[in-house]
Write a protein that holds these residues in place. Structure first.
Motif, PDB file in Angstrom:
ATOM      1  N   MET A  29      65.281  40.704 -28.577  1.00 53.31           N
ATOM      2  CA  MET A  29      66.518  40.203 -27.975  1.00 53.31           C
ATOM      3  C   MET A  29      67.402  41.339 -27.462  1.00 53.31           C
ATOM      4  N   THR A  30      67.229  42.528 -28.015  1.00 52.89           N
ATOM      5  CA  THR A  30      68.038  43.667 -27.569  1.00 52.89           C
ATOM      6  C   THR A  30      67.226  44.567 -26.627  1.00 52.89           C
ATOM      7  N   TYR A  31      66.065  45.004 -27.079  1.00 54.25           N
ATOM      8  CA  TYR A  31      65.234  45.937 -26.319  1.00 54.25           C
ATOM      9  C   TYR A  31      64.690  45.310 -25.038  1.00 54.25           C
ATOM     10  N   SER A  32      64.013  44.173 -25.156  1.00 55.10           N
ATOM     11  CA  SER A  32      63.357  43.579 -23.983  1.00 55.10           C
ATOM     12  C   SER A  32      64.355  42.986 -23.001  1.00 55.10           C
ATOM     13  N   THR A  33      65.447  42.435 -23.505  1.00 55.01           N
ATOM     14  CA  THR A  33      66.465  41.892 -22.608  1.00 55.01           C
ATOM     15  C   THR A  33      66.989  42.972 -21.677  1.00 55.01           C
ATOM     16  N   VAL A  34      67.261  44.141 -22.239  1.00 51.11           N
ATOM     17  CA  VAL A  34      67.803  45.243 -21.435  1.00 51.11           C
ATOM     18  C   VAL A  34      66.743  45.804 -20.495  1.00 51.11           C
ATOM     19  N   ARG A  35      65.545  46.064 -21.016  1.00 50.11           N
ATOM     20  CA  ARG A  35      64.546  46.734 -20.166  1.00 50.11           C
ATOM     21  C   ARG A  35      64.081  45.853 -19.014  1.00 50.11           C
ATOM     22  N   LEU A  68      66.943  52.916 -21.621  1.00 53.94           N
ATOM     23  CA  LEU A  68      68.137  52.179 -22.055  1.00 53.94           C
ATOM     24  C   LEU A  68      67.774  51.102 -23.075  1.00 53.94           C
ATOM     25  N   GLY A  69      66.663  50.420 -22.836  1.00 55.03           N
ATOM     26  CA  GLY A  69      66.207  49.385 -23.767  1.00 55.03           C
ATOM     27  C   GLY A  69      65.875  49.958 -25.122  1.00 55.03           C
ATOM     28  N   GLY A  70      65.243  51.141 -25.143  1.00 53.41           N
ATOM     29  CA  GLY A  70      64.904  51.789 -26.413  1.00 53.41           C
ATOM     30  C   GLY A  70      66.127  52.100 -27.248  1.00 53.41           C
ATOM     31  N   ARG A 126      59.273  56.454 -26.046  1.00 56.76           N
ATOM     32  CA  ARG A 126      58.195  55.476 -26.073  1.00 56.76           C
ATOM     33  C   ARG A 126      58.548  54.268 -25.196  1.00 56.76           C
ATOM     34  N   ALA A 127      59.809  53.823 -25.268  1.00 60.58           N
ATOM     35  CA  ALA A 127      60.241  52.675 -24.466  1.00 60.58           C
ATOM     36  C   ALA A 127      60.189  52.997 -22.976  1.00 60.58           C
ATOM     37  N   ALA A 128      60.570  54.235 -22.615  1.00 62.72           N
ATOM     38  CA  ALA A 128      60.505  54.644 -21.214  1.00 62.72           C
ATOM     39  C   ALA A 128      59.056  54.674 -20.735  1.00 62.72           C
TER      40      ALA A 128
END
Length: 221
Positions: A29-35, A68-70, A126-128
């Motif tokens: 809900m936080t990571y994937s929403t932003v990315r 940003l999502g990470g 890793r998220a990037a």
């Protein structure tokens, strides 16, 4: 992987396979929403004139939005890793978080706000990498399949593109995934350089792809 699967089922029951589910949902809900949201918005603005986005542009946009999502999902990610690994710890060291939010706020009370950002750099890196390798490769594979095969813009094309993107992303992110999980699972600060030398001394170069199969089985679908 199958040995780990059976060990969890035997020792904790089927529900043991869902340890950390609430934290995992909170992370998405936080990571994937932003990315996803940032990537699609930036891509829309970059192609507002009707031009076709180039691969370097897609990689740049997805890398930025993934980073940003990470950052935004880091606290939930730390909680998720800890809840999944809790049963493997000796009883005296277990944290027994009730759910994702309980884990986050207990971390805040017991370890301070810095605990929410434990492993934030490997996690954001890793998220990037994940976003760049997953979203950019998905768009690229989809364009290739639509151009060079008779599939067209169909469900089959979308599924095939997703599966190929999952393979690329899992392979590229595997080393950082291992580092991220090990940094987050501890309750003390540990330098990444020291951690890497420790892992390499114990496990050799194979550490980079430890857990690749379950990671792909999670990401591919």
């Amino acid at each position: 992987m199958s040995g780990t699967f059976m060990h969890i089922v035997r020792s904790q029951g089927v529900l043991g396979l869902y340890n950390g589910l609430s934290a995992s949902l909170l992370r998405q809900m936080t990571y994937s929403t932003v990315r996803f949201g940032v990537y699609e918005e930036l891509k829309r603005r970059a192609t507002a004139d009707g031009s076709k986005p180039s691969l370097p542009l897609l990689i740049g946009l997805s890398t930025f939005s993934g980073f940003l999502g990470g950052i935004s999902g880091n606290a939930a990610d730390v909680t998720n890793v800890r809840m999944q690994q809790d049963a493997a710890l000796p009883e005296a060291q277990r944290r027994h978080y009730k759910h994702g939010l309980d884990g986050m706020f207990r971390m805040l009370r017991e370890e301070g706000v810095r605990s929410w950002f434990r492993g934030v750099w490997p996690n954001s890196t890793r998220a990037a990498l994940m976003n760049a390798s997953q979203l950019a490769s998905y768009d690229t594979f989809k364009a290739w399949l639509m151009t060079y095969t008779p599939l067209g813009d169909t469900t089959t094309t979308h599924f095939a593109s997703s599966l190929l993107a999952g393979f690329v992303a899992t392979t590229i992110c595997s080393p950082v995934d291992v580092i991220k999980s090990r940094v987050m699972s501890t309750s003390h600060q540990q330098g990444i350089a020291h951690l890497l030398s420790e892992i390499y001394a114990k496990e050799g170069i194979k550490w980079m792809f430890k857990g690749w199969v379950p990671a792909f089985l999670r990401l591919g679908p």
